[in-house]
Design an enzyme around this catalytic site. Structure first.
Site: not given
Length: 421
Positions: A144, A190, A298
Site C-alpha cells: 500500500d 488494493m 495477483l
C-alpha cells in the site's frame, strides 16, 4: 554469557519481495555469528512466537536462503494478528517474553506494515518493563506504500510495475475490440485509505488519450454523476474507457463503495466488489458493454515481473535491520531516503517507531490532477524510478522456479501451551 538469539517474523499480507528482506536479515545475521546466535523464525508470524512454534533457519542451506531473493509469498508463513494494549491482553505479552526468554532471544525483527510497527514498538517498551529487554527492529513491508517516515515501502514498487503493465496490456486488448465489443474496462486494485497503487497505473499512459482514462483514489470523494459523465465523454472521444479503481474509493461521507460489512483480524472494514459495482453504474446509466477484473492477490504475488529497485531495497532494509540491532539500536525502522537531483538515488535511513506506528501516508494532493481522475507530473516523477529494472526468477520448463524451505521446528522448551484468540 551466551550470545543472544534472534527472532524474525513476517506479518500481514505478503508481497513479491518480503522474502528478499528475509534474505537480507538471515544472510547478514550469518555474517555476524560472533554476535548473534541462532535466527529463529515464527511459523505464521507472531502467532509462531505465542505458540512457541519456532523454525530453525540455521537448518537451511546458503543456496536456499539466497533463493528467497527470487521467491514470492512469505517463506515462513504470515498472519494478521495485532497485539492489543498491555491493559487489554497482558497474557499475550507475558507469553512472548516467556518464549523469548526460554529461547534466549534478544533481537526481534518484525517484517510488516503499520500494525506490525505498532506491535514492534509495544514489545520494545513492555519487554523492558517486564524484566527481559528485547531489541525490536521493524522491517518495513507493505504494497500500500502508506508507511510514514520512508520515501517508499518494499513491496510497493513491484505491485506498481504489475498494475502499470496490466493496465497497458488490458487497454490494448479493449482498444482493439471496442468498435463491436467492450467499451469499458475496470481494474480494481488494493489500497484502503491511500491511492498509491491506483496511481501507479498512470505510468501506463505515455501520450494523450492513453489508458488509464480514469483513476479513482480514496483521497478524492467519489461522485456518481461526475464519474458517469467522464466515462461517457471518454468513450465518445476515444471509443473506449479504461478505469483503475482503488478498493478504498469512498463517498464524501467516508462510506466505502465496496464495504462488505465485515472486519478483518486487525479490525479494518473488509472491502471487495468495487469493480462490479462501478460496472453496474456504467451499464445502468450508459448501457455500455463492460468487463472488469480484480488484481487482488495477483498484484502482490507477481514475482515474475518484480521491480529490481524493489528487490534491492527490500534486501537492503533487511540487512540494515540486523546492523542496527548490532549497533545497539532499539524501537527503530530502517527506511528509504530519496536523494536530491534528477537522477534517482536512494539510501537507507533510520526512523523511530513512535513516528511510524499507527500513522498513514496518503497521496499528496499535488500528485492528483485537479479533476481528481489522474496523476500529475510530480506523481510520475516519484513513481517512475520505483518500477525500474527487471528481476526475473530462474525458469525451468517455461515456469519460474521458487525456493521452498524445510522450515524445521526447534524443540519446545515450555510445558505450557498457549491458545491464540
Amino acid at each position: 554469557m551466551a550470545k543472544k538469539n534472534a527472532f524474525y517474523a513476517q506479518s500481514g499480507g505478503v508481497t513479491a519481495v518480503i522474502n528478499a528482506s528475509a534474505c537480507g536479515v538471515l544472510e547478514t545475521a550469518r555474517e555476524h555469528r560472533g554476535q548473534i546466535g541462532k535466527v529463529l523464525a515464527g511459523r505464521n508470524g507472531i502467532i509462531g512466537a505465542l505458540r512457541e512454534d519456532l523454525i530453525d533457519t540455521g537448518k537451511e542451506s546458503r543456496a536456499a536462503i539466497r533463493g528467497l531473493l527470487t521467491t514470492p509469498s512469505g517463506a515462513f508463513g504470515s498472519c494478521r494478528h495485532k497485539l492489543k494494549s498491555l491493559e487489554d491482553n497482558r497474557a499475550e505479552y507475558e507469553r512472548l517474553i516467556e518464549v523469548f526468554q526460554a529461547h534466549n532471544i534478544g533481537y526481534f525483527f518484525y517484517n510488516g506494515g503499520g500494525d506490525s510497527a505498532d506491535t514492534c514498538l509495544k514489545v520494545s517498551r513492555l519487554s523492558e518493563s517486564m524484566g527481559y529487554p528485547i531489541q525490536a527492529i521493524h522491517v518495513p513491508k507493505t504494497i500500500d506504500n502508506d508507511l510514514a517516515e520512508t520515501d517508499n515501502c518494499p513491496g510497493f514498487g513491484s505491485v506498481a510495475k504489475y498494475v502499470a503493465i496490466s493496465t497497458r496490456e488490458a487497454a490494448m486488448d479493449v482498444a482493439s475490440m471496442c468498435e463491436t465489443s467492450t467499451k469499458v474496462f475496470i481494474l480494481e486494485v488494493m489500497g484502503r485509505h491511500a491511492g498509491w497503487i491506483a496511481a501507479a497505473a498512470g505510468l501506463a499512459a505515455e501520450e494523450d488519450g492513453d489508458a488509464p482514462h480514469i483513476i479513482l483514489f480514496p483521497e478524492i470523494s467519489f461522485s456518481r454523476d461526475r464519474f458517469i459523465a467522464r466515462v461517457k465523454r471518454t468513450v465518445r472521444k476515444h471509443g473506449y474507457c479504461v478505469i483503475v479503481a482503488s478498493e478504498g474509493t469512498q463517498y464524501a461521507d467516508g462510506t466505502f463503495l465496496s464495504e462488505a460489512g465485515t472486519r478483518d483480524a486487525f479490525g479494518h472494514a473488509q472491502l471487495g466488489g468495487l469493480a462490479p459495482a462501478l460496472a453496474e453504474m456504467v451499464s445502468t446509466e450508459l448501457g455500455y458493454k463492460y468487463h472488469w477484473a480484480v488484481a487482488d492477490y495477483l498484484q502482490r504475488s507477481a514475482r515474475h515481473i518484480a521491480s529490481q529497485t524493489d528487490v534491492d531495497q527490500a534486501y537492503a532494509l533487511g540487512k540494515a535491520a540486523v546492523e542496527m540491532a548490532l549497533a545497539g539500536k532499539n524501537a527503530v525502522m530502517p527506511c528509504i531516503v530519496r536523494g536530491s537531483g534528477k537522477r534517482y538515488r536512494w539510501s537507507v535511513g533510520e526512523a523511530p517507531l513512535e513516528q511510524v506506528a499507527n500513522r498513514e501516508k496518503k497521496m499528496p494532493r499535488n500528485f492528483i490532477t485537479r479533476d481528481g481522475f489522474g496523476i500529475t507530473p510530480e506523481a510520475r516523477e516519484y513513481l517512475s524510478p520505483l518500477v525500474v529494472g527487471e528481476a526475473y526468477p530462474p525458469y525451468r520448463n517455461g515456469l519460474p522456479q521458487y525456493t521452498r524451505l524445510k522450515n524445521i521446528s526447534v524443540p519446545r522448551k515450555l510445558r505450557r501451551r498457549f491458545t491464540v484468540s
